[in-house]
Write an enzyme that holds these catalytic residues in place. Structure first.
Site, PDB file in Angstrom:
ATOM      1  N   CYS A  75      -5.317  21.807  19.527  1.00  0.00           N
ATOM      2  CA  CYS A  75      -5.068  22.184  20.917  1.00  0.00           C
ATOM      3  C   CYS A  75      -4.265  21.123  21.639  1.00  0.00           C
ATOM      4  O   CYS A  75      -4.721  20.559  22.648  1.00  0.00           O
ATOM      5  CB  CYS A  75      -6.388  22.425  21.613  1.00  0.00           C
ATOM      6  SG  CYS A  75      -7.282  23.735  20.806  1.00  0.00           S
TER       7      CYS A  75
ATOM      8  N   GLY B 234       0.852  -1.189   0.000  1.00  0.00           N
ATOM      9  CA  GLY B 234       0.000   0.000   0.000  1.00  0.00           C
ATOM     10  C   GLY B 234       0.884   1.234   0.000  1.00  0.00           C
ATOM     11  O   GLY B 234       1.006   1.954  -0.987  1.00  0.00           O
TER      12      GLY B 234
END
Ligand SMILES: Cc1ncc(COP(=O)(O)O)c(C=O)c1O
Ligand SMILES: N[C@@H](CCCC[NH3+])C(=O)O
Length: 455
Positions: free
Chosen positions: A383, A310
């Protein structure tokens, strides 16, 4: 007229790792991908955006197909593109057109492969915890193989096949004990993890016996996948030997010599300049030599072989474009200065640094700069202080808000692992070929995020 091009940075030019073949720096100082300048891509599609170099991706698919077909002849070879790395309708069609089949691991991946028009026979179905619905859908689509991952699943697939009145082609996923891969979380063949059936503990043979006992199942062969971002060919040859020995033992015990072995994917790529990716030609030659030698030792015929890359096909073909925002000098823990360069994405589109400590590099893509390099860290807008896109990179001291920044080798496990953390819409994916760009996955909007919230 074609723009004049220069190297991207010393020692790293177009086509050299970690950049795809279509990436070059124009004389103006701006990067282009397959002939399209990054300012056009950013202007048309916005940032952050994943950019796929179609010709580069297709060339990598061909390289695997050609190398393995050549080295293993006259055995048949099937290369399954592992869709978990990144799957879209366009990518499924490109790799299928290059002679690859598609490996899916969930109902979602199966749905995309089918929507792309890939015939069921050219699709494989994986998963350590397939639902009954996924198994049934795979059978309805007539997939070429279901890779069974546990003893209970043998019975579940057989029962589902019986209900449909079909015979299900299956492979048994075995674990060889080979501990390989770029990180503990992506190693898949040692004993203490969730995938496959252990050869050492006898579970693999139990599963084979269970498959042979069910007439609704056709045993195609054995499957081994050792892990991901593996850079040593030897890990694959050691695993191949163990699978071939199991195949010979099964022939002795059950009188059935299975016709195919899948030696998995997991081939490592370069993420940083100077890193050396696994070479398909070298790997194919090593594996073919091992398969022949071991089969000769065991006195068994050489099986057909399949593989499942992949990352090696899609990672190097992709890069991510960001726009730089806040730039902040910080005193690092070692006492030296570090420039924190914030971009308009982060761990929601690039989770690998936070999840695996994965290293990437970056360059200013919209212009050249003669400013001295300074130690920098590219961070996102989320954050969390672990929201890091590139841990360590030298960027020119004049890097500033509005600059476009490109991160290479993000084609695999970037968009496919993206989230909406902090309700940041996920970026789109743009394919570029022959000077033309088009969106293959549209970028999400705040409306998409809001649409999921039912109040
Ligand atoms: C069963 C299986 N096949 C193929 C792959 C593809 O791996 P990679 O993208 O590293 O080539 C994976 C992921 O590691 C996998 O779990
Ligand atoms: N997501 C992993 C690879 C997973 C491999 C799938 N079995 C990575 O980014 O490296």
């Amino acid at each position: 007229m074609e723009a004049e091009r220069t190297e991207i940075q010393p020692g790293v030019g177009a086509g050299e790792p970690p950049w795809s073949a279509g990436v070059a720096r124009r004389a103006t100082g701006e990067l282009e991908v397959a002939g399209v300048p990054v300012s056009d891509l950013a202007g048309r599609f916005g940032t952050p955006v994943y950019v796929l170099d179609e010709a580069d991706l297709r060339a990598r698919a061909r390289a695997y197909r050609d190398a393995f077909t050549r080295e293993l002849a006259p055995s048949s070879v099937h290369v399954y593109y592992a869709g978990k790395a990144f799957l879209s309708i366009a990518v499924a069609r490109w790799v299928h057109a290059e002679g690859l089949r598609i490996d899916t691991a969930t109902g979602g991946e199966l749905a995309v492969a089918l929507r792309a028009g890939i015939p069921g026979a050219d699709i494989g179905m994986h998963g350590n915890n397939k639902s009954d619905a996924e198994i049934d859908r795979a059978l309805a689509a007539g997939v070429g193989r279901i890779v069974v991952d546990s003893l209970p699943e043998v019975a579940r697939v057989a029962d589902a096949a019986a209900r449909r009145g079909v015979r299900a082609p299956v492979m048994v996923r075995v674990t060889t004990g080979v501990h390989a891969g770029g990180h503990e979380y992506i190693s898949t063949a040692h004993e203490d993890q969730k995938f496959g059936l252990s050869i050492a503990a006898g579970r693999a043979e139990e599963a084979v016996a269970a498959v042979l006992a069910r007439p609704e199942l056709e045993l195609l062969g054995l499957h081994s996948h050792i892990g991901s971002q593996v850079l040593e060919a030897e890990a694959f040859t050691v695993a191949a030997r163990s699978v071939l020995e199991l195949r010979a033992r099964i022939a002795e015990t059950h009188g059935v010599l299975v016709g195919e072995v899948d030696l998995g994917g997991g081939y490592g790529v370069a993420y940083l300049p100077g890193e050396v990716p696994l070479d398909p030609a070298m790997l194919a030659a090593e594996l073919a030599r091992t398969v022949r030698e071991v089969c000769a030792e065991l006195g068994t015929d050489v099986p057909d072989v399949s593989i499942e890359p992949g990352r090696a096909i899609v990672a190097p073909a992709g890069c991510t474009l960001y726009t730089v925002g806040t730039v902040k000098p910080v005193r690092a823990t070692d006492g030296a200065d570090r420039l924190y360069v914030s971009v308009d994405g982060g761990m929601s589109d690039s989770i690998r640094p936070a999840l695996y400590g994965a290293a990437y590099t970056a360059t200013i893509a919209s212009r050249a700069s003669a400013a001295p390099p300074v130690r920098s860290r590219v961070v996102g807008k989320h954050c969390e202080s672990g929201d890091i896109v590139v841990h360590d990179v030298d960027l020119p001291a004049d890097v500033a808000a509005g600059d476009l920044l490109a991160v290479p080798a993000t084609g695999a496990y970037g968009r496919s692992m993206a989230s909406q953390y902090n309700l940041v819409p996920r970026p789109g994916v743009v394919a570029v070929a022959g000077g033309e760009a088009r969106a293959v996955i549209r970028r999400e909007t705040e409306e998409d995020v809001l649409a999921l919230d039912l109040g």
